[in-house]
Design a protein around this motif. Structure first.
Motif, short mmCIF file in Angstrom:
data_model
loop_
_atom_site.label_atom_id
_atom_site.label_comp_id
_atom_site.label_asym_id
_atom_site.label_seq_id
_atom_site.Cartn_x
_atom_site.Cartn_y
_atom_site.Cartn_z
N HIS A 61 0.87 -1.18 0.00
CA HIS A 61 0.00 0.00 0.00
C HIS A 61 0.90 1.22 0.00
O HIS A 61 2.12 1.09 0.01
CB HIS A 61 -0.99 -0.03 1.17
N HIS A 63 1.19 3.88 2.17
CA HIS A 63 1.55 4.62 3.37
C HIS A 63 3.06 4.89 3.39
O HIS A 63 3.86 4.09 2.90
CB HIS A 63 1.13 3.84 4.63
N ASP A 65 5.43 4.84 5.57
CA ASP A 65 6.41 3.94 6.19
C ASP A 65 6.68 2.71 5.33
O ASP A 65 7.52 1.89 5.67
CB ASP A 65 5.97 3.54 7.60
N HIS A 66 5.99 2.60 4.20
CA HIS A 66 6.25 1.49 3.27
C HIS A 66 6.84 1.95 1.94
O HIS A 66 7.17 1.13 1.09
CB HIS A 66 4.94 0.71 3.00
N HIS A 142 -6.97 -2.96 6.01
CA HIS A 142 -6.05 -2.02 6.66
C HIS A 142 -6.47 -0.60 6.30
O HIS A 142 -6.45 -0.24 5.12
CB HIS A 142 -4.62 -2.28 6.21
N ASP A 164 0.70 -4.35 5.98
CA ASP A 164 -0.15 -4.02 7.12
C ASP A 164 -1.52 -4.68 6.98
O ASP A 164 -2.11 -4.65 5.90
CB ASP A 164 -0.34 -2.51 7.21
N HIS A 194 -4.32 -2.75 12.74
CA HIS A 194 -3.16 -3.64 12.62
C HIS A 194 -3.44 -4.95 13.37
O HIS A 194 -4.52 -5.15 13.91
CB HIS A 194 -1.91 -2.97 13.20
#
Ligand code: ZN
Length: 234
Positions: A61, A63, A65-66, A142, A164, A194
């Motif tokens: 996805h 986001h 942090d990915h 998620h 996630d 999560h």
């Protein structure tokens, strides 16, 4: 054990705002990258991985942090090693990644970089092939947009990767029958959108033949969790 071992290098194993761990990314056999949240280039260097040899990136996805490790990785693939790379992600992956690179590099992206980037974008199919790797994708729960889990066939083995997710039925579908499953386990108790450590342990018990490795940890650690820079051969 199958014909080939999988070499899984954990470049980051933390949840989005973990104070203890880097954001998540996993390199598989030095050829595949699963998400791109960690500082990819120095962490690949530390784990003995050639950033030029990554054939495909699978994004669960969009986001931050990915994905926020990707702008510098992409520059490496433009200026240092221009081998082709395929980026697989949810619907809209091309527009989302191009927007990220444009925000990162300003007008230099279009004027000096983009035409040298040897990329193929691929919106994930339910069953598809990317850079010669067959995969299935499973829509996981998620946030508001969901997340794509992947089952990737590598020689005779199946590697499941969740990104996630909540601990809902699609996650069981994702890991069912997989040889190895890399699954998030954010923390104990109530972990909004999560999976909790308790649910991770239950998931593992429901799939006793699968080797589980847990990542996306906020703080502390739990049985089966991997650490930043850990390299696991399975
Ligand atoms: Zn997320």
């Amino acid at each position: 054990m199958g014909l080939t071992d999988l070499r899984l290098a954990f470049l980051g194993t933390g949840a989005a705002f973990s104070p203890e761990r880097y954001n998540g990314a996993v390199a598989v056999n030095g050829r595949l990258l699963l998400d791109g949240g960690a500082p990819l280039l120095p962490h690949m260097h530390r784990c003995g991985i050639d950033p030029g040899a990554i054939d495909a990136v699978f994004l669960t996805h969009f986001h931050g942090d990915h994905t926020l490790g990707l702008p510098t990785f992409v520059l490496y693939r433009i200026f240092v090693d221009p081998r082709p790379v395929t980026i697989v992600g949810p619907e809209g992956v091309e527009a989302r990644m191009e927007a990220l690179f444009e925000v990162s590099w300003g007008q230099d992206w279009q004027l000096a970089m983009r035409h040298r980037f040897n990329v193929t974008y691929q919106a994930a199919q339910p069953s598809g092939t990317a850079a010669g790797y067959k995969y299935d994708s499973v829509k996981l729960d998620h946030g508001t947009s969901g997340s794509n889990g992947y089952r990737i066939r590598i020689d005779d083995r199946i590697l499941a990767y969740s990104g996630d997710t909540e601990a809902t039925a699609p996650l069981d579908e994702l890991v069912d029958g997989a040889d190895v499953a890399i699954v998030e386990a954010t923390g104990p108790g109530d972990v909004f959108s999560h999976m909790s450590w308790e649910a991770a342990s239950d998931l593992k018990a429901r799939h006793p033949k699968t080797r589980f490795l847990f990542n996306h940890v906020y703080a502390g650690t739990v049985d089966g969790a991997v650490a930043d820079f850990q390299v696991v051969e399975v």
